[in-house]
Design an enzyme around this catalytic site. Structure first.
Site, short mmCIF file in Angstrom:
data_model
loop_
_atom_site.label_atom_id
_atom_site.label_comp_id
_atom_site.label_asym_id
_atom_site.label_seq_id
_atom_site.Cartn_x
_atom_site.Cartn_y
_atom_site.Cartn_z
N SER A 25 0.82 -1.22 0.00
CA SER A 25 0.00 0.00 0.00
C SER A 25 0.85 1.26 0.00
CB SER A 25 -0.85 0.07 1.27
OG SER A 25 -1.84 -0.90 1.26
N HIS A 56 -3.12 0.60 -4.78
CA HIS A 56 -2.63 -0.60 -5.46
C HIS A 56 -2.98 -0.52 -6.92
CE1 HIS A 56 -1.57 -3.19 -1.98
NE2 HIS A 56 -2.32 -2.31 -1.36
N HIS A 78 -5.45 -9.26 -1.73
CA HIS A 78 -5.44 -9.71 -0.34
C HIS A 78 -6.49 -10.81 -0.14
CE1 HIS A 78 -4.01 -5.55 -0.31
NE2 HIS A 78 -3.29 -5.88 0.74
N TYR A 80 -8.63 -10.90 2.11
CA TYR A 80 -9.93 -10.34 2.50
C TYR A 80 -10.76 -9.84 1.32
CZ TYR A 80 -7.47 -5.78 2.24
OH TYR A 80 -6.74 -4.71 1.83
N GLU A 81 -10.13 -9.71 0.15
CA GLU A 81 -10.91 -9.23 -1.01
C GLU A 81 -11.81 -10.31 -1.58
OE1 GLU A 81 -8.41 -6.77 -3.82
OE2 GLU A 81 -6.94 -7.20 -2.26
N ALA A 108 2.55 -2.40 4.37
CA ALA A 108 2.28 -1.44 5.43
C ALA A 108 1.83 -2.26 6.64
CB ALA A 108 1.16 -0.50 5.00
N MET A 203 -2.20 -7.40 6.97
CA MET A 203 -3.20 -8.23 6.32
C MET A 203 -2.69 -8.86 5.01
SD MET A 203 -6.43 -5.62 6.69
CE MET A 203 -6.66 -4.63 8.18
N SER A 204 -1.38 -8.96 4.86
CA SER A 204 -0.85 -9.46 3.58
C SER A 204 0.42 -10.27 3.81
CB SER A 204 -0.53 -8.26 2.65
OG SER A 204 0.56 -7.52 3.18
N ASN A 227 1.19 2.88 11.61
CA ASN A 227 0.40 3.21 12.80
C ASN A 227 0.81 2.30 13.95
OD1 ASN A 227 -1.19 1.24 10.87
ND2 ASN A 227 -1.87 0.74 12.94
N HIS A 239 -7.87 3.34 6.58
CA HIS A 239 -7.01 3.14 5.41
C HIS A 239 -6.33 4.46 5.02
CE1 HIS A 239 -5.45 1.16 1.90
NE2 HIS A 239 -6.00 2.07 1.10
N1 HPA Z 1 -3.43 -3.82 11.21
C1 HPA Z 1 -3.52 -4.56 10.10
N2 HPA Z 1 -3.04 -4.18 8.92
C2 HPA Z 1 -2.41 -3.00 8.87
C3 HPA Z 1 -2.28 -2.18 10.00
C4 HPA Z 1 -2.82 -2.62 11.24
O1 HPA Z 1 -2.73 -1.95 12.29
N3 HPA Z 1 -1.62 -1.06 9.60
C5 HPA Z 1 -1.35 -1.22 8.28
N4 HPA Z 1 -1.84 -2.39 7.83
#
Ligand code: HPA
Length: 265
Positions: A25, A56, A78, A80-81, A108, A203-204, A227, A239
């Site tokens: 990302s 993306h 991903h 989740y998609e 990320a 998540m990847s 974060n 996001h």
């Molecule tokens: N959790 C899951 N996926 C992420 C996060 C997170 O805090 N930050 C960036 N991708």
């Protein structure tokens, strides 16, 4: 040989990338530094997924950095998609089929370490698959039983550390835990993840690492910390925030990648 590999080779004879890169990302600007890139949209390539999340692009670029030929996947699908853990199977096997011996994944991630604040970069040393799914579900042959010890190549990682030291970049390292998303984790889930030994969450990446190891590629993975993980700061996770904070770590990550590829032999 897969259809995608044949198609790419028919358009670009003699191409033999040594290193594959997957951009996470917000990390797409890396492709601007490629010399004479040749690009394919994922739509053109048989079996490639839609890569629809903002940030993306959905393109495969072939090009050079110094003398190193590389193949860059800009955009990933991903779990989740689609609910398909093997969404990246064809792209990863295409990189291996084109000749890539190494794969560098970027993503990320949220940090579980106070020392690794948003905007910093972390080298992944190992992972925890917390989703209960695997991209090799349904495979028939014995090569589905992939050894995951040393999945993250220590030689590649130490090269990244050397480069980071030379460039005055602080490179953290730690264990990445894969949550399926797309909702962010709860603070309770993050507390559990911490107890299990996780340092960053995302998540990847994990399904791609499994596929890459099965395909015999050496793997390195770098996370841009966007974060602090859920419950570790007062910020609301979104996001948009992920994308905004990714900007800060991108420069360092890009410098590490470029230098790594310049020195690649
Ligand atoms: N959790 C899951 N996926 C992420 C996060 C997170 O805090 N930050 C960036 N991708």
């Amino acid at each position: 040989m897969s259809k995608a590999v044949k198609y790419i080779q028919s358009k670009f004879q003699g191409i033999k990338p040594k290193v594959g890169i997957i951009l996470g990302s917000g990390l797409g600007s890396f492709v601007d530094v490629l010399e004479n890139p040749l690009s394919f949209s994922y739509d053109e390539l048989d079996g490639f997924p839609d890569a629809g999340v903002s940030g993306h692009e959905g393109k495969l670029h072939l090009g050079k950095i110094n003398h190193t030929e590389i193949a860059v996947l800009q955009g990933r699908a991903h779990y989740y998609e689609s609910g398909q853990a093997d969404a990246m199977k064809v792209p990863i096997r295409t990189l291996a089929g084109l000749g890539c011996e190494s794969l560098i994944l970027t993503n990320a991630a949220g940090s579980l370490m106070e020392a690794a604040q948003p905007g910093s970069v972390m080298a992944i040393t190992d992972h925890i698959n917390f989703t209960g799914v695997n991209p090799l579900f349904g495979e028939k042959s014995n090569n589905r039983f992939v050894d995951m010890a040393d999945a993250y190549n220590s030689d590649m990682r130490s090269k990244f550390h050397k480069i980071a030291d030379n460039e005055n970049i602080k490179l953290h390292e730690g264990v990445y835990i894969w949550f399926c998303g797309p909702s962010f984790e709860t603070p309770a889930e993050i507390r559990v993840a911490k107890m299990m030994g996780a340092d960053a969450v995302g998540m990847s990446t994990v399904p791609e690492v499994i596929l890459a190891r099965q395909a015999g590629m050496k793997v390195a993975a770098l996370s841009v910390i966007t974060n602090m993980a859920a419950g570790m700061s007062d910020e609301v996770l979104s996001h948009e925030q992920t994308m905004a904070n990714a900007e800060k770590g991108i420069q360092d990550l890009q410098a590490l990648l470029i230098r790594f590829l310049e020195l690649y032999s």
